[in-house]
Design an enzyme around this catalytic site. Structure first.
Site, PDB file in Angstrom:
ATOM      1  N   ASN A 269       0.820  -1.208   0.000  1.00  0.00           N
ATOM      2  CA  ASN A 269       0.000   0.000   0.000  1.00  0.00           C
ATOM      3  C   ASN A 269       0.856   1.261   0.000  1.00  0.00           C
ATOM      4  O   ASN A 269       1.965   1.267   0.530  1.00  0.00           O
ATOM      5  CB  ASN A 269      -0.928  -0.001   1.216  1.00  0.00           C
ATOM      6  CG  ASN A 269      -1.865  -1.194   1.216  1.00  0.00           C
ATOM      7  OD1 ASN A 269      -2.133  -1.789   0.168  1.00  0.00           O
ATOM      8  ND2 ASN A 269      -2.359  -1.563   2.381  1.00  0.00           N
ATOM      9  N   VAL A 270       0.299   2.316  -0.559  1.00  0.00           N
ATOM     10  CA  VAL A 270       1.026   3.589  -0.655  1.00  0.00           C
ATOM     11  C   VAL A 270       0.361   4.671   0.195  1.00  0.00           C
ATOM     12  O   VAL A 270       0.666   5.854   0.052  1.00  0.00           O
ATOM     13  CB  VAL A 270       1.122   4.054  -2.128  1.00  0.00           C
ATOM     14  CG1 VAL A 270       1.977   3.099  -2.940  1.00  0.00           C
ATOM     15  CG2 VAL A 270      -0.257   4.204  -2.770  1.00  0.00           C
TER      16      VAL A 270
ATOM     17  N   HIS B 270       5.926  -0.243  -2.488  1.00  0.00           N
ATOM     18  CA  HIS B 270       5.600   0.579  -3.650  1.00  0.00           C
ATOM     19  C   HIS B 270       5.694   2.077  -3.376  1.00  0.00           C
ATOM     20  O   HIS B 270       5.201   2.890  -4.160  1.00  0.00           O
ATOM     21  CB  HIS B 270       4.198   0.234  -4.155  1.00  0.00           C
ATOM     22  CG  HIS B 270       4.079  -1.175  -4.651  1.00  0.00           C
ATOM     23  ND1 HIS B 270       2.905  -1.886  -4.624  1.00  0.00           N
ATOM     24  CD2 HIS B 270       5.008  -2.004  -5.181  1.00  0.00           C
ATOM     25  CE1 HIS B 270       3.108  -3.099  -5.118  1.00  0.00           C
ATOM     26  NE2 HIS B 270       4.377  -3.189  -5.461  1.00  0.00           N
TER      27      HIS B 270
ATOM     28  N   SER C 141      -4.395  -8.951   0.482  1.00  0.00           N
ATOM     29  CA  SER C 141      -3.819  -8.873  -0.862  1.00  0.00           C
ATOM     30  C   SER C 141      -4.339 -10.016  -1.721  1.00  0.00           C
ATOM     31  O   SER C 141      -4.374 -11.174  -1.277  1.00  0.00           O
ATOM     32  CB  SER C 141      -2.288  -8.927  -0.807  1.00  0.00           C
ATOM     33  OG  SER C 141      -1.742  -8.929  -2.119  1.00  0.00           O
TER      34      SER C 141
ATOM     35  N   LEU D  14     -10.791  -8.049   7.715  1.00  0.00           N
ATOM     36  CA  LEU D  14      -9.454  -7.873   8.293  1.00  0.00           C
ATOM     37  C   LEU D  14      -9.478  -7.227   9.673  1.00  0.00           C
ATOM     38  O   LEU D  14      -8.819  -7.702  10.601  1.00  0.00           O
ATOM     39  CB  LEU D  14      -8.590  -7.039   7.345  1.00  0.00           C
ATOM     40  CG  LEU D  14      -7.810  -7.745   6.230  1.00  0.00           C
ATOM     41  CD1 LEU D  14      -6.768  -8.676   6.816  1.00  0.00           C
ATOM     42  CD2 LEU D  14      -8.716  -8.501   5.302  1.00  0.00           C
TER      43      LEU D  14
END
Length: 280
Positions: free
Chosen positions: A107-108, A124, A224, A267
């Site tokens: 994740n960014v 990333h 993911s 989650l």
């Protein structure tokens, strides 16, 4: 998971795995959906939105970069305003308690850091930074936001839905009127400090993640689909070396056949229960 009894539920098996410590985490977009940031694919694995801009498109010409920065500027408030959810905080608690040896995220959005996992490896990159492709200077995205706002005083957020990479869909006429900012230091081309589709993750970062997986006792995948090789390679690496792989996410993943334990659960709820079960 090896040794799981016929009557043992998935959460208990996951707790047994994590209780031993030395577990590396690989997280994906599904971990951030409860923070209001959509993922790229639904539980069925099909892409939800348009294909994101590629690195090649971004470099190809001014129109593509103008489109990216206009859309990103419009969607920035949502990304900047996102807050960690229960899943992020549970991961931070488990890391602090010594159950997790490392956290690698695809994740960014920076939400692992915001939740307290300061050493999370952002595979990333991060949307909160920008980099100049000419002089390599890295600067805070907040500074660029101020410059873009000054250059585009009449710009209005007419976007629709937010995309996982932080931008929104905008009318073509609004994009065409947007003014892009160059590097304040050298006048070079600015790019978000993230790895675009079609761009390679820096080799040293990949090697660091391989080391973290190699040093771990097990790998836990959170949220993911493992649809792209940048994440799947770590699952394959762990499985090839005989380490147990556990996957917690909604829907199927490309790594399901390699997983010793697979949970299709929310989650935030699952990770909170895991942390509480382990006293983290």
């Amino acid at each position: 998971m090896d040794g799981m009894t016929a009557h043992e539920d998935g959460l208990s098996a996951l707790a047994r795995l994590v209780a031993g410590g030395g577990v590396a985490v690989l997280s994906g977009a599904g971990l951030s959906t409860e923070s209001g940031i959509p993922d790229y694919r639904g539980p069925d694995g099909v892409r939800r939105h348009r294909a994101p801009m590629t690195y090649q498109e971004f470099l190809a010409g001014e129109p593509a970069r103008r489109r990216y920065w206009a859309r990103s500027h419009a969607g920035r408030a949502v990304i900047a305003g996102a807050r960690p959810n229960a899943g992020h905080f549970a991961v931070a608690r488990l890391r602090e308690a010594g159950r997790l040896s490392a956290v690698i995220t695809q994740n960014v959005d920076g939400l692992h850091r915001a939740a307290g996992t300061a050493d999370a490896v952002e595979l990333h990159g991060g949307l909160d930074r920008v980099v100049c492709l000419a002089c390599a200077a890295v600067s805070p995205r907040a500074e660029l936001d101020e410059r873009l706002a000054a250059l585009n005083p009449a710009f209005r957020d007419a976007g629709s839905r937010i995309n996982p990479d932080g931008d929104v869909e905008l009318p073509d006429e609004l994009v065409a009127s947007f003014t892009v900012a160059d590097c304040a230091r050298c006048g070079g081309m600015l790019k978000p400090d993230v790895v675009f589709f079609g761009e390679s993750v820096p080799k040293d970062r990949v090697e660091r993640c391989y080391r973290l997986v190699d040093e771990a006792r097990a790998l836990l995948v959170l949220g993911s689909s493992l649809a792209v090789m940048s994440g799947l390679r770590f699952v394959r690496r762990a499985a090839k070396s005989g380490k147990p792989v556990a996957i917690v996410t909604r829907g199927t993943t490309r790594g399901d056949d390699l997983a010793a334990l697979r949970l299709d659960r929310p989650l935030g709820e699952t990770l909170t229960a895991l942390a509480e079960h382990l006293g983290a």
